[in-house]
Design an enzyme around this catalytic site. Sequence first.
Site, PDB file in Angstrom:
ATOM      1  CB  ALA A 136      -9.185  11.080   9.155  1.00 26.91           C
ATOM      2  CG  ASP A 181      -3.016   3.897  -1.001  1.00 27.90           C
ATOM      3  OD1 ASP A 181      -3.683   3.674  -2.027  1.00 27.90           O
ATOM      4  OD2 ASP A 181      -3.053   3.173   0.005  1.00 27.90           O
ATOM      5  CG  ASP A 206      -6.180   0.597  -0.108  1.00 27.20           C
ATOM      6  OD1 ASP A 206      -5.402   1.571  -0.020  1.00 27.20           O
ATOM      7  OD2 ASP A 206      -6.097  -0.405   0.633  1.00 27.20           O
ATOM      8  CB  THR A 255       0.423  -0.610  10.626  1.00 25.93           C
ATOM      9  OG1 THR A 255       0.505   0.786  10.882  1.00 25.93           O
ATOM     10  CG2 THR A 255      -0.998  -0.974  10.244  1.00 25.93           C
ATOM     11  CB  SER A 271      -0.926  -0.094   1.208  1.00 27.28           C
ATOM     12  OG  SER A 271      -1.849   0.914   1.212  1.00 27.28           O
ATOM     13  NE  ARG A 287      -5.393   3.156  17.315  1.00 24.71           N
ATOM     14  CZ  ARG A 287      -4.650   3.010  16.220  1.00 24.71           C
ATOM     15  NH1 ARG A 287      -4.065   4.054  15.653  1.00 24.71           N
ATOM     16  NH2 ARG A 287      -4.488   1.829  15.688  1.00 24.71           N
ATOM     17  CB  ALA A 288      -0.617   0.565  20.732  1.00 22.32           C
ATOM     18  CB  SER A 289       0.775   2.160  15.502  1.00 22.00           C
ATOM     19  OG  SER A 289       0.814   1.517  14.245  1.00 22.00           O
TER      20      SER A 289
HETATM   21  P1  NG1 Z   1      -2.272   2.343  12.698  1.00 22.74           P
HETATM   22  O1  NG1 Z   1      -0.840   2.146  12.408  1.00 22.74           O
HETATM   23  O2  NG1 Z   1      -2.897   1.247  13.540  1.00 22.74           O
HETATM   24  O3  NG1 Z   1      -2.541   3.731  13.246  1.00 22.74           O
HETATM   25  C1  NG1 Z   1      -2.756   2.954  10.128  1.00 22.74           C
HETATM   26  C2  NG1 Z   1      -3.782   4.040   9.914  1.00 22.74           C
HETATM   27  C3  NG1 Z   1      -5.152   3.410   9.811  1.00 22.74           C
HETATM   28  C4  NG1 Z   1      -5.204   2.313   8.744  1.00 22.74           C
HETATM   29  C5  NG1 Z   1      -4.046   1.334   8.967  1.00 22.74           C
HETATM   30  C6  NG1 Z   1      -3.966   0.264   7.901  1.00 22.74           C
HETATM   31  C7  NG1 Z   1      -3.864   6.298  10.880  1.00 22.74           C
HETATM   32  C8  NG1 Z   1      -3.825   7.125  12.103  1.00 22.74           C
HETATM   33  N1  NG1 Z   1      -3.784   4.977  11.044  1.00 22.74           N
HETATM   34  O4  NG1 Z   1      -3.078   2.262  11.310  1.00 22.74           O
HETATM   35  O5  NG1 Z   1      -6.106   4.407   9.575  1.00 22.74           O
HETATM   36  O6  NG1 Z   1      -5.214   2.855   7.467  1.00 22.74           O
HETATM   37  O7  NG1 Z   1      -2.807   2.022   9.060  1.00 22.74           O
HETATM   38  O8  NG1 Z   1      -3.213   0.607   6.807  1.00 22.74           O
HETATM   39  O9  NG1 Z   1      -3.970   6.832   9.771  1.00 22.74           O
END
Ligand code: NG1
Length: 532
Positions: A376, A281, A285, A504, A66, A500-502
């Site tokens: 967003a 992107d 998507d 990704t 992506s 929050r914890a990411s």
């Molecule tokens: P994480 O890394 O969990 O914040 C990010 C994006 C999500 C979503 C995912 C999947 C932000 C703040 N977070 O997630 O909206 O698109 O990647 O690709 O944009």
Amino acid sequence: QQQLSQIAKFSTLHPRPDGQTYAYGTAGFRLLGSLLDSVVFRVGLLAALRSRKLDGETIGVMITASHNPPDDNGVKLIDPQGEMLEATWEAYATKFANAETDDELTKEYLAVAESLNINLDSPANVVFARDTRASGPALVAALKDGLEAAAAEYADYRILTTPQLHYIVKCINTAKTATPYGHPSEQGYYEKLATAFQIVTKGKPKPHVITVDAANGVGGPKLKELARHIGSDYLDVNVVKDEIDAVEKLNYQCGADFVKTQQKLPLGLQPAPYELYASLDGDADRIVFYYVDDAKKFHLLDGDKIASLAAMFIRDLIALSGVDLQVGVVQTAYANGSSSKYLSDILQVPITVTPTGVKHLHHASQLFDVGVYFEANGHGTVLFSNSAMKALESFEAQNPGQQDAVATLLSLAALINQTVGDALSDLLLVIAILSHKAWGPSEWNLTYTDLPNRLVRVVVRDRTAFKTEDAERKLVEPKGLQAEIDALVKKYKSGRSFVRASGTEDAVRVYAEAATRLEADELAVKVSDLLK
Ligand code: NG1
């Protein structure tokens, strides 16, 4: 038995790198392409099992990373209706990927088959595609080995956008039903969208040319092909950043993620004032729009603005049609506070808030007759429920106004990818709405004014220590931290912040918004400081 020995044999060709642990997250598996060979092989095995579990329905496998940098890659599974893989199977994916030895892998394979009563001799069908990354072809070869080892039938759709593969999966699995989704081919996708766009915009002034930054990814050639099907009588698209052969340029200082996170123009773009621009992107998507004003000031029209525009247009059409349907919007905590206020106070549409990750939004929006969901960052779509489709199809209009509105709603349902967020379909949706309203980007932007906001990535020792509730808007752990955030937020007009914890990346994200840019920045910094 023969399948198991084949799996063990092929698996030796795809050894798991020592010391690497994998997790199937919100975006499937995603990391350096060079670390994914064994993972993709094993995803092939899982895809075969998933198909067998679902009586041979076709499962999709997409190889893409992506918006991530060119050296990354990733893989994710697509369920039969074009949806993301069912959550319980994510754990099997993770187990497969982390099996230490070939022997352990075959044991896991058998264990899943036995625990779910899967007949290993039953048919398995899988389709797959990839984006333009250099590591793609080798990963495709690994995937084919996995599918062959698991004795699955497969079809290679070569290079596609992620949403195109979702579309094809749904088409294949609905082909023999009363409501086939479309022709299961890339061509079928273009024809479906092009026809719907022509119908939706018929009789409206031809939209201004739109310039689209394709992030030097797969979206570039696919958008050109789509535009060719639509025809220049209906639409002119100027595609830039379309160097797919310059693999190192993928997502580099361009594309939807860059524009949204940096809140600035792609490198080198020199926009004309008040013309509409968009960025995709790397796998098309996601999409965000923007324009500059007379003073060259940049204005971003992000996923929240798209959701609001779509919700407004569909709400008004439903009212005109006289069909009894409810439109609702699904957002995450990252939705700008002004957008939520506009949706609930001005448009008066219900809002659901879910945790981050499109699968959550997708499921929540299925609970509405017409559910609009967007993150967003520009990933989203609009879902028309089966009952809404039936109500529209069987409605007997009392006057031409109602008839028109119903016809437009039905064409919108065809124009909008019903499986997953799709930058190309969302692009056409936005252009169609603007042309109905005779709006340019600045009129669209006037619907509400975004609160200034800041997103900060903070690297912490252990991100798993951060636990949330209330759709990620409140921290429950580490204990006491939420009270400290609340105390800070209180000091700012229109202040809001959450941590929050990411899902990704190995980091924690801090979001803050407030009445002015200075205050939003300051709040973000102060909350980030609490985490150190
Ligand atoms: P994480 O890394 O969990 O914040 C990010 C994006 C999500 C979503 C995912 C999947 C932000 C703040 N977070 O997630 O909206 O698109 O990647 O690709 O944009």
